[in-house]
Design an enzyme around this catalytic site. Structure first.
Site, mmCIF file in Angstrom:
data_model
loop_
_atom_site.group_PDB
_atom_site.id
_atom_site.type_symbol
_atom_site.label_atom_id
_atom_site.label_comp_id
_atom_site.label_asym_id
_atom_site.label_seq_id
_atom_site.Cartn_x
_atom_site.Cartn_y
_atom_site.Cartn_z
ATOM 1 N N HIS A 59 0.832 -1.196 0.000
ATOM 2 C CA HIS A 59 0.000 0.000 0.000
ATOM 3 C C HIS A 59 0.874 1.255 0.000
ATOM 4 O O HIS A 59 0.833 2.070 0.910
ATOM 5 C CB HIS A 59 -0.923 -0.009 1.214
ATOM 6 C CG HIS A 59 -1.858 -1.188 1.242
ATOM 7 N ND1 HIS A 59 -1.454 -2.450 1.648
ATOM 8 C CD2 HIS A 59 -3.168 -1.306 0.897
ATOM 9 C CE1 HIS A 59 -2.485 -3.286 1.572
ATOM 10 N NE2 HIS A 59 -3.522 -2.620 1.113
ATOM 11 N N HIS A 193 -14.913 -2.536 -1.073
ATOM 12 C CA HIS A 193 -14.680 -1.321 -0.299
ATOM 13 C C HIS A 193 -14.135 -0.216 -1.196
ATOM 14 O O HIS A 193 -13.526 -0.476 -2.220
ATOM 15 C CB HIS A 193 -13.751 -1.565 0.890
ATOM 16 C CG HIS A 193 -12.344 -1.993 0.585
ATOM 17 N ND1 HIS A 193 -12.036 -3.143 -0.108
ATOM 18 C CD2 HIS A 193 -11.151 -1.438 0.905
ATOM 19 C CE1 HIS A 193 -10.728 -3.291 -0.178
ATOM 20 N NE2 HIS A 193 -10.158 -2.251 0.405
ATOM 21 N N GLU A 240 -8.789 -5.660 -5.302
ATOM 22 C CA GLU A 240 -7.868 -6.519 -4.546
ATOM 23 C C GLU A 240 -8.263 -7.996 -4.621
ATOM 24 O O GLU A 240 -7.421 -8.882 -4.417
ATOM 25 C CB GLU A 240 -7.818 -6.082 -3.084
ATOM 26 C CG GLU A 240 -7.098 -4.772 -2.853
ATOM 27 C CD GLU A 240 -7.013 -4.394 -1.381
ATOM 28 O OE1 GLU A 240 -6.266 -3.469 -1.062
ATOM 29 O OE2 GLU A 240 -7.716 -5.021 -0.551
#
Length: 285
Positions: A59, A193, A240
């Site tokens: 990230h 998300h 993801e």
């Protein structure tokens, strides 16, 4: 020879790591989530691998917009928890398996995957949170870990089909390693998300559960899901989930689902968790 026996799939929400590190897992908000991993902690004790191939995404900690490989094999001896802006997580360093990792890298590159080989890098919550969910808070992680990083941050990102094919290539590579090793492959990230913009906080239970329904029995259909569907239906970070397809591709075509769990929310994210085994059906613990 080495053999992949099982796969674990789980979200890697950073707030989960913070809840563990700060000792608040028994609070009312967090109890339902951690209850979903109680079976998994018992299962892993009975099915402890020698090595985990852990598919995760960085990230913007080790890689950023200046350099972000599509696929990277981390071949080092040891990986430290990264400082993501509030200090490193208080978890053990991750011990690698350089011999196996180097073998996998060579096999994948000869199989025409343009893989980046990385020797020294710190690992962020994408890798350490799944370890904490499965192993708790040990003094040392009980398995060696080979991190496999996938770019799902900066477009263009790899397709689900390419990730599924990578898993199949990993299975082939593992089975040509001479040492008798019990290996698991873990796919992490997701589920639906979105962290920014007008749709921040988006969660799509229908999309998530459809993905979970098909993971064991219809992975090739999931592999054909286009990027636009992930973004529109699962939020910008829902992409993801292609990392789960790497792990699923490394398994046999026919698998046994040992555990499935879904929870909303953890922070502003839907959490999914599945355990699949190759081989003979056994009773749940």
């Amino acid at each position: 020879m080495a053999k992949i026996s099982a796969s674990v799939y789980t979200s890697h929400v950073p707030a989960i790591g913070a809840a563990i590190d700060n000792g608040v897992t028994d609070e009312a908000y967090w109890q339902p989530l951690f209850k979903g991993y109680e079976y998994s902690k018992e299962w892993i004790k009975e099915n402890m691998p020698d090595v985990v191939l852990l598919v995760y995404n960085d990230h913007a900690t080790a890689f950023d917009s200046n350099f972000i490989p599509t696929f990277a094999m981390l071949t080092g001896e040891e990986f430290k928890p990264a400082d993501e802006g509030w200090g490193p997580r208080p978890v053990p360093n991750v011990k690698g398996h350089p011999e196996l990792a180097s073998h996998l890298a060579q096999s994948l590159i000869l199989d025409e995957f343009d893989l980046t080989v990385v020797n020294s890098v710190d690992v962020d919550h994408g890798l350490t949170v799944p370890l904490s969910l499965m192993f708790g808070q040990p003094e040392h992680w009980p398995v060696k870990v080979i991190p496999i990083a996938v770019n799902v941050v900066l477009y263009p990102v790899p397709t689900g089909n390419r990730c599924y094919a990578l898993g199949k290539a990993l299975k082939k590579a593992v089975e040509t390693f001479d040492d008798d090793l019990n290996i698991q492959i873990w796919g992490t990230g997701g589920m639906s998300h979105q962290l920014q913009g007008p749709r921040a906080g988006l969660i799509n239970k229908e999309f998530d559960n459809n993905f979970l329904d098909k993971l064991a029995s219809e992975p090739e259909e999931l592999a054909r899901t286009p990027h636009l569907d992930y973004v529109r239906l699962a939020g910008s970070e829902g992409i993801e989930l292609v990392m789960w397809l790497v792990a699923r591709g490394a398994m046999d075509d026919n698998v046994i689902q040992k555990h499935r769990f879904y929870h909303v929310p953890a922070s502003n994210t839907a959490v999914g968790h599945v355990i699949l085994e190759n081989g003979k059906q056994t009773e749940e613990l």
